[in-house]
Design a protein around this motif. Structure first.
Motif, mmCIF file in Angstrom:
data_model
loop_
_atom_site.group_PDB
_atom_site.id
_atom_site.type_symbol
_atom_site.label_atom_id
_atom_site.label_comp_id
_atom_site.label_asym_id
_atom_site.label_seq_id
_atom_site.Cartn_x
_atom_site.Cartn_y
_atom_site.Cartn_z
ATOM 1 N N ASP A 107 0.841 -1.200 0.000
ATOM 2 C CA ASP A 107 0.000 0.000 0.000
ATOM 3 C C ASP A 107 0.872 1.245 0.000
ATOM 4 O OD1 ASP A 107 0.858 0.413 2.613
ATOM 5 O OD2 ASP A 107 -1.104 0.116 3.539
ATOM 6 N N LEU A 108 0.225 2.421 0.076
ATOM 7 C CA LEU A 108 0.955 3.681 -0.064
ATOM 8 C C LEU A 108 2.009 3.844 1.030
ATOM 9 C CD1 LEU A 108 1.321 6.401 -1.480
ATOM 10 C CD2 LEU A 108 -0.513 7.319 -0.040
ATOM 11 N N THR A 109 1.667 3.519 2.267
ATOM 12 C CA THR A 109 2.639 3.622 3.356
ATOM 13 C C THR A 109 3.866 2.764 3.073
ATOM 14 O OG1 THR A 109 0.970 4.136 5.029
ATOM 15 C CG2 THR A 109 3.023 3.152 5.803
ATOM 16 N N ALA A 110 3.647 1.526 2.673
ATOM 17 C CA ALA A 110 4.765 0.617 2.409
ATOM 18 C C ALA A 110 5.607 1.110 1.241
ATOM 19 C CB ALA A 110 4.236 -0.787 2.129
ATOM 20 N N ARG A 111 4.967 1.592 0.186
ATOM 21 C CA ARG A 111 5.719 2.055 -0.987
ATOM 22 C C ARG A 111 6.560 3.280 -0.667
ATOM 23 N NH1 ARG A 111 0.652 1.742 -3.404
ATOM 24 N NH2 ARG A 111 0.729 3.952 -3.995
ATOM 25 N N LEU A 116 11.770 5.871 0.463
ATOM 26 C CA LEU A 116 12.601 6.712 1.327
ATOM 27 C C LEU A 116 13.837 5.944 1.796
ATOM 28 C CD1 LEU A 116 13.245 9.216 2.958
ATOM 29 C CD2 LEU A 116 11.604 8.454 4.694
ATOM 30 N N THR A 117 13.652 4.698 2.182
ATOM 31 C CA THR A 117 14.784 3.875 2.618
ATOM 32 C C THR A 117 15.813 3.735 1.509
ATOM 33 O OG1 THR A 117 13.374 2.626 4.143
ATOM 34 C CG2 THR A 117 15.453 1.607 3.495
ATOM 35 N N ASP A 118 15.350 3.547 0.281
ATOM 36 C CA ASP A 118 16.261 3.392 -0.852
ATOM 37 C C ASP A 118 17.000 4.680 -1.193
ATOM 38 O OD1 ASP A 118 15.504 0.750 -1.074
ATOM 39 O OD2 ASP A 118 14.067 1.093 -2.692
ATOM 40 N N ARG A 119 16.464 5.822 -0.763
ATOM 41 C CA ARG A 119 17.045 7.114 -1.158
ATOM 42 C C ARG A 119 17.653 7.870 0.024
ATOM 43 N NH1 ARG A 119 12.804 10.213 -4.933
ATOM 44 N NH2 ARG A 119 14.642 11.553 -5.156
ATOM 45 N N LEU A 120 17.937 7.180 1.101
ATOM 46 C CA LEU A 120 18.502 7.845 2.270
ATOM 47 C C LEU A 120 19.814 8.555 1.963
ATOM 48 C CD1 LEU A 120 17.827 5.186 5.063
ATOM 49 C CD2 LEU A 120 16.712 7.412 4.806
ATOM 50 N N ASP A 175 5.864 12.274 -6.430
ATOM 51 C CA ASP A 175 6.892 13.263 -6.063
ATOM 52 C C ASP A 175 7.059 13.431 -4.557
ATOM 53 O OD1 ASP A 175 4.645 14.727 -5.313
ATOM 54 O OD2 ASP A 175 5.275 16.562 -6.328
ATOM 55 N N ALA A 176 6.396 12.599 -3.751
ATOM 56 C CA ALA A 176 6.414 12.786 -2.294
ATOM 57 C C ALA A 176 7.824 12.733 -1.719
ATOM 58 C CB ALA A 176 5.526 11.729 -1.629
ATOM 59 N N ILE A 177 8.611 11.753 -2.114
ATOM 60 C CA ILE A 177 9.963 11.620 -1.543
ATOM 61 C C ILE A 177 10.884 12.708 -2.089
ATOM 62 C CG2 ILE A 177 11.922 10.077 -1.188
ATOM 63 C CD1 ILE A 177 9.312 9.304 0.277
ATOM 64 N N ASP A 178 10.695 13.122 -3.340
ATOM 65 C CA ASP A 178 11.455 14.269 -3.865
ATOM 66 C C ASP A 178 11.222 15.490 -2.991
ATOM 67 O OD1 ASP A 178 12.476 12.849 -6.038
ATOM 68 O OD2 ASP A 178 10.813 13.401 -7.344
#
Length: 375
Positions: A107-111, A116-120, A175-178
């Protein structure tokens, strides 16, 4: 006794913290979840290397206490074998990510948490306690949990909100993590040694309008011990999980995984509801509104033992109770109806406040407290 030392950082696995009973080694579960084999393995490590108890923190992490310095490297090897250790200390320090515990796979939370973890590595240098919350379920659950940047359900959709700001910025899942990284960079450019958390920065500097304007959605009811859509919830008094009993609960309930929360609750995925006398199973139990740090002698900064008096006083306090070994108040950052603060072997009393606030009474003994009206 001198004033308590504010460390300014939390222990990790690679960088543990020395305490009164040995090293404190923190494990940060990815997506707040351990599969059954990981959880059972951690229980065995707590018995083998620690004091037999696993601490559940208010950042939804797990800690082993009482680890000897000589055993630290061996413990790291075992954690790596369970896939509970980040490959590099730098990644571990940055991975301060809270997630709403009721997410479902994909779901959205997991994605968002995985991205975010991948882009720390794209984040700027941030203070050690700087953290993120991903709270994108039908209703917000993490609004009162410690975080500096929040992705959460808004009144109009997904929003990105700086902690302390009343509103946030409307974003998309694309674009949330950006945008989160951009807001972290704004913080990094403006924070000082005196303003190391987002809420303090936005009181010192005006948060640009681009990060405001969209209201957060409603907060959901706090989770309580009992059945839920994903399994069964159990409480842990003072966040303490007896490792042997936790292992038995996992096996006997048939749980497929263990999820952790910042509220002294664990969720057993697919777990059958079974008797568990070592855990809190009733949401009205006063221990669920009682916070107490490890206290003396486990913490070298504590002036008093804390948990025995907290357990004794809990039924006598109508609201929330916080017993702190010193004025730092590590177990509860917010205010409580009754706060007891250790000082020179006795307790100071704070009503409707935090551990560092001015007390209304000083120098109280445990015997005096047991006879006082604390309402």
């Amino acid at each position: 006794m001198s004033a308590p030392i504010v460390q300014g950082w939390c222990p990790g696995a690679h960088r543990p913290m020395m305490s009164g009973d040995g090293l404190v080694v923190r494990v940060r579960p990815r997506l707040a979840r351990l599969d059954t084999q990981q959880a059972l393995g951690l229980c065995k490590l707590a018995d083998r290397f620690g004091n037999g108890t696993i601490d559940l923190t208010n950042r939804a992490n797990l800690q082993l206490r009482g680890v000897s310095e000589a055993d630290h490297q061996s413990l790291l090897t075992e954690l790596a074998a369970l896939n509970l250790l980040d490959a590099e200390p730098g990644i571990e320090v940055r991975r301060n990510i809270l997630v709403s515990p009721l997410y479902r796979t994909g779901d959205l939370t997991a994605r968002l948490a995985r991205e975010l973890t991948d882009r720390l590595n794209e984040l700027p240098a941030l203070p050690a306690k700087f953290g993120f919350a991903i709270d994108t379920g039908p209703q917000r659950l993490l609004a009162k949990a410690s975080a500096d940047i929040r992705l959460e359900t808004g009144a109009e959709g997904l929003i990105l909100r700086a902690d302390g700001a009343e509103t946030g910025r409307l974003v998309s899942d694309v674009d949330a993590i950006d945008q989160l990284i951009a807001l972290a960079r704004w913080f990094a450019e403006n924070h000082t040694t005196e303003t190391r958390r987002m809420a303090r920065v936005i009181t010192a500097f005006d948060l640009p309008d681009t990060w405001q304007g969209s209201a957060p959605g409603h907060s959901g009811a706090p989770l309580q011990p009992g059945p839920c859509t994903l399994g069964s919830l159990y409480g842990a008094a003072f966040g303490q999980l007896p490792a042997r009993h936790l292992g038995e609960l996992l096996e006997n309930s048939g749980a497929s995984a263990l999820r952790v929360t910042p509220w002294r609750l664990i969720l057993l995925e697919d777990g059958e509801r079974i008797p568990a006398p070592e855990f809190v199973t009733d949401g009205t139990d006063p221990l669920m509104t009682t916070d107490a740090c490890p206290g003396a002698p486990l913490c070298p900064q504590a002036h008093v033992a804390t948990r025995d008096i907290a357990r004794a006083l809990a039924p006598r306090v109508a609201g929330s109770l916080h017993v702190s070994g010193c004025s730092k108040g590590c177990a509860r950052m917010g205010s409580a109806d009754v706060t007891l603060v250790g000082h020179n072997g006795r307790f100071d009393l704070v009503k409707q406040g935090r551990a560092g606030d001015e007390p209304s009474k000083r120098g109280l003994t445990p015997e005096t407290l047991m006879t006082m009206d604390l309402t």
